[in-house]
Write a protein that holds these residues in place. Sequence first.
Motif, PDB file in Angstrom:
ATOM      1  N   ALA A   2       0.844  -1.229  -0.065  1.00  0.00           N
ATOM      2  CA  ALA A   2      -0.070   0.005  -0.128  1.00  0.00           C
ATOM      3  C   ALA A   2       0.765   1.265  -0.048  1.00  0.00           C
ATOM      4  O   ALA A   2       2.090   1.127   0.398  1.00  0.00           O
ATOM      5  N   LYS A   3       0.566   2.297  -0.787  1.00  0.00           N
ATOM      6  CA  LYS A   3       1.089   3.573  -0.507  1.00  0.00           C
ATOM      7  C   LYS A   3       0.596   4.344   0.436  1.00  0.00           C
ATOM      8  O   LYS A   3      -0.704   4.621   0.313  1.00  0.00           O
ATOM      9  N   SER A   4       1.525   4.888   1.336  1.00  0.00           N
ATOM     10  CA  SER A   4       1.037   6.116   2.433  1.00  0.00           C
ATOM     11  C   SER A   4       1.334   7.542   1.455  1.00  0.00           C
ATOM     12  O   SER A   4       2.128   7.823   0.703  1.00  0.00           O
ATOM     13  N   THR A   5       0.181   8.291   1.780  1.00  0.00           N
ATOM     14  CA  THR A   5       0.476   9.790   1.073  1.00  0.00           C
ATOM     15  C   THR A   5       0.396  10.917   2.191  1.00  0.00           C
ATOM     16  O   THR A   5      -0.515  10.438   3.016  1.00  0.00           O
ATOM     17  N   PHE A   6       1.063  11.800   2.031  1.00  0.00           N
ATOM     18  CA  PHE A   6       1.285  12.834   3.116  1.00  0.00           C
ATOM     19  C   PHE A   6       1.408  14.119   2.670  1.00  0.00           C
ATOM     20  O   PHE A   6       2.026  14.235   1.482  1.00  0.00           O
ATOM     21  N   LEU A   7       0.721  15.257   3.152  1.00  0.00           N
ATOM     22  CA  LEU A   7       0.821  16.476   2.748  1.00  0.00           C
ATOM     23  C   LEU A   7       1.893  17.043   3.907  1.00  0.00           C
ATOM     24  O   LEU A   7       1.468  16.965   5.069  1.00  0.00           O
ATOM     25  N   VAL A   8       3.007  17.789   3.403  1.00  0.00           N
ATOM     26  CA  VAL A   8       3.834  18.304   4.344  1.00  0.00           C
ATOM     27  C   VAL A   8       3.585  19.941   4.114  1.00  0.00           C
ATOM     28  O   VAL A   8       3.692  20.321   2.589  1.00  0.00           O
ATOM     29  N   VAL A   9       3.336  20.947   4.989  1.00  0.00           N
ATOM     30  CA  VAL A   9       2.915  22.002   4.834  1.00  0.00           C
ATOM     31  C   VAL A   9       4.339  22.843   5.410  1.00  0.00           C
ATOM     32  O   VAL A   9       4.350  22.729   6.544  1.00  0.00           O
ATOM     33  N   PRO A  39      -4.140  14.941  10.868  1.00  0.00           N
ATOM     34  CA  PRO A  39      -2.904  15.450  11.512  1.00  0.00           C
ATOM     35  C   PRO A  39      -1.991  14.431  11.800  1.00  0.00           C
ATOM     36  O   PRO A  39      -2.397  13.576  12.732  1.00  0.00           O
ATOM     37  N   VAL A  40      -0.893  14.346  11.486  1.00  0.00           N
ATOM     38  CA  VAL A  40       0.371  13.539  12.009  1.00  0.00           C
ATOM     39  C   VAL A  40       1.342  14.297  12.849  1.00  0.00           C
ATOM     40  O   VAL A  40       1.547  13.714  14.155  1.00  0.00           O
ATOM     41  N   GLY A  59       3.796  21.332   9.097  1.00  0.00           N
ATOM     42  CA  GLY A  59       2.906  20.281   9.305  1.00  0.00           C
ATOM     43  C   GLY A  59       2.908  19.098   8.679  1.00  0.00           C
ATOM     44  O   GLY A  59       3.144  19.325   7.358  1.00  0.00           O
ATOM     45  N   VAL A  60       2.684  17.988   9.253  1.00  0.00           N
ATOM     46  CA  VAL A  60       2.450  16.672   8.208  1.00  0.00           C
ATOM     47  C   VAL A  60       1.049  16.182   8.452  1.00  0.00           C
ATOM     48  O   VAL A  60       0.653  16.010   9.664  1.00  0.00           O
ATOM     49  N   PHE A  61       0.568  15.932   7.493  1.00  0.00           N
ATOM     50  CA  PHE A  61      -0.975  15.315   7.326  1.00  0.00           C
ATOM     51  C   PHE A  61      -1.053  14.039   6.524  1.00  0.00           C
ATOM     52  O   PHE A  61      -0.306  14.184   5.347  1.00  0.00           O
ATOM     53  N   LYS A  91       2.962  34.661   5.621  1.00  0.00           N
ATOM     54  CA  LYS A  91       3.820  35.136   4.873  1.00  0.00           C
ATOM     55  C   LYS A  91       4.052  34.230   3.685  1.00  0.00           C
ATOM     56  O   LYS A  91       4.399  34.815   2.435  1.00  0.00           O
ATOM     57  N   ASN A  92       4.361  33.341   3.599  1.00  0.00           N
ATOM     58  CA  ASN A  92       4.531  32.168   2.671  1.00  0.00           C
ATOM     59  C   ASN A  92       3.957  30.717   3.163  1.00  0.00           C
ATOM     60  O   ASN A  92       3.873  30.398   4.312  1.00  0.00           O
ATOM     61  N   MET A  93       3.628  29.911   2.382  1.00  0.00           N
ATOM     62  CA  MET A  93       3.141  28.664   2.605  1.00  0.00           C
ATOM     63  C   MET A  93       3.633  27.780   1.240  1.00  0.00           C
ATOM     64  O   MET A  93       3.331  28.192   0.293  1.00  0.00           O
ATOM     65  N   ARG A  94       3.904  26.720   1.648  1.00  0.00           N
ATOM     66  CA  ARG A  94       4.373  25.620   0.527  1.00  0.00           C
ATOM     67  C   ARG A  94       3.539  24.338   0.974  1.00  0.00           C
ATOM     68  O   ARG A  94       3.539  24.015   2.085  1.00  0.00           O
ATOM     69  N   PHE A  95       2.997  23.499  -0.097  1.00  0.00           N
ATOM     70  CA  PHE A  95       2.462  22.316  -0.069  1.00  0.00           C
ATOM     71  C   PHE A  95       3.177  21.347  -0.769  1.00  0.00           C
ATOM     72  O   PHE A  95       3.339  21.349  -1.877  1.00  0.00           O
ATOM     73  N   LEU A  96       3.596  20.355  -0.039  1.00  0.00           N
ATOM     74  CA  LEU A  96       4.436  19.151  -0.709  1.00  0.00           C
ATOM     75  C   LEU A  96       3.712  17.830  -0.566  1.00  0.00           C
ATOM     76  O   LEU A  96       3.222  17.595   0.427  1.00  0.00           O
ATOM     77  N   VAL A  97       3.440  17.330  -1.611  1.00  0.00           N
ATOM     78  CA  VAL A  97       2.775  15.964  -1.707  1.00  0.00           C
ATOM     79  C   VAL A  97       3.761  14.812  -1.514  1.00  0.00           C
ATOM     80  O   VAL A  97       4.546  14.780  -2.461  1.00  0.00           O
TER      81      VAL A  97
END
Length: 102
Positions: A2-9, A39-40, A59-61, A91-97
Amino acid sequence: MAKSTFLVVQATPNPENMEDLQKYGSQSYDILAKHGGVPVANYNVDAVMDSGEKPAMVGVFSFPSPQAIEDLLVNDPDYQKLVPFRDKGFKNMRFLVCSTET
């Protein structure tokens, strides 16, 4: 497997616009949960080891799939209503999948 998917902000709040930051924060977690987001971990960033700008926090989700993240950030009309508050509150925000085989 199985593949786990995370959003890192990666984010840096805008201290000059805490009202919009609080509005975004008070509503975004409910919308995240609607798409299966859990939320992780949340971290304060102490230092960066490259020449890039240091975000204030990370943040990791966990999500059920990359599509669930896209549905949240791109396709959800309730989230889209929060985007102006997000853009003023940070001020800034990045979303990493990110994904991993488990």
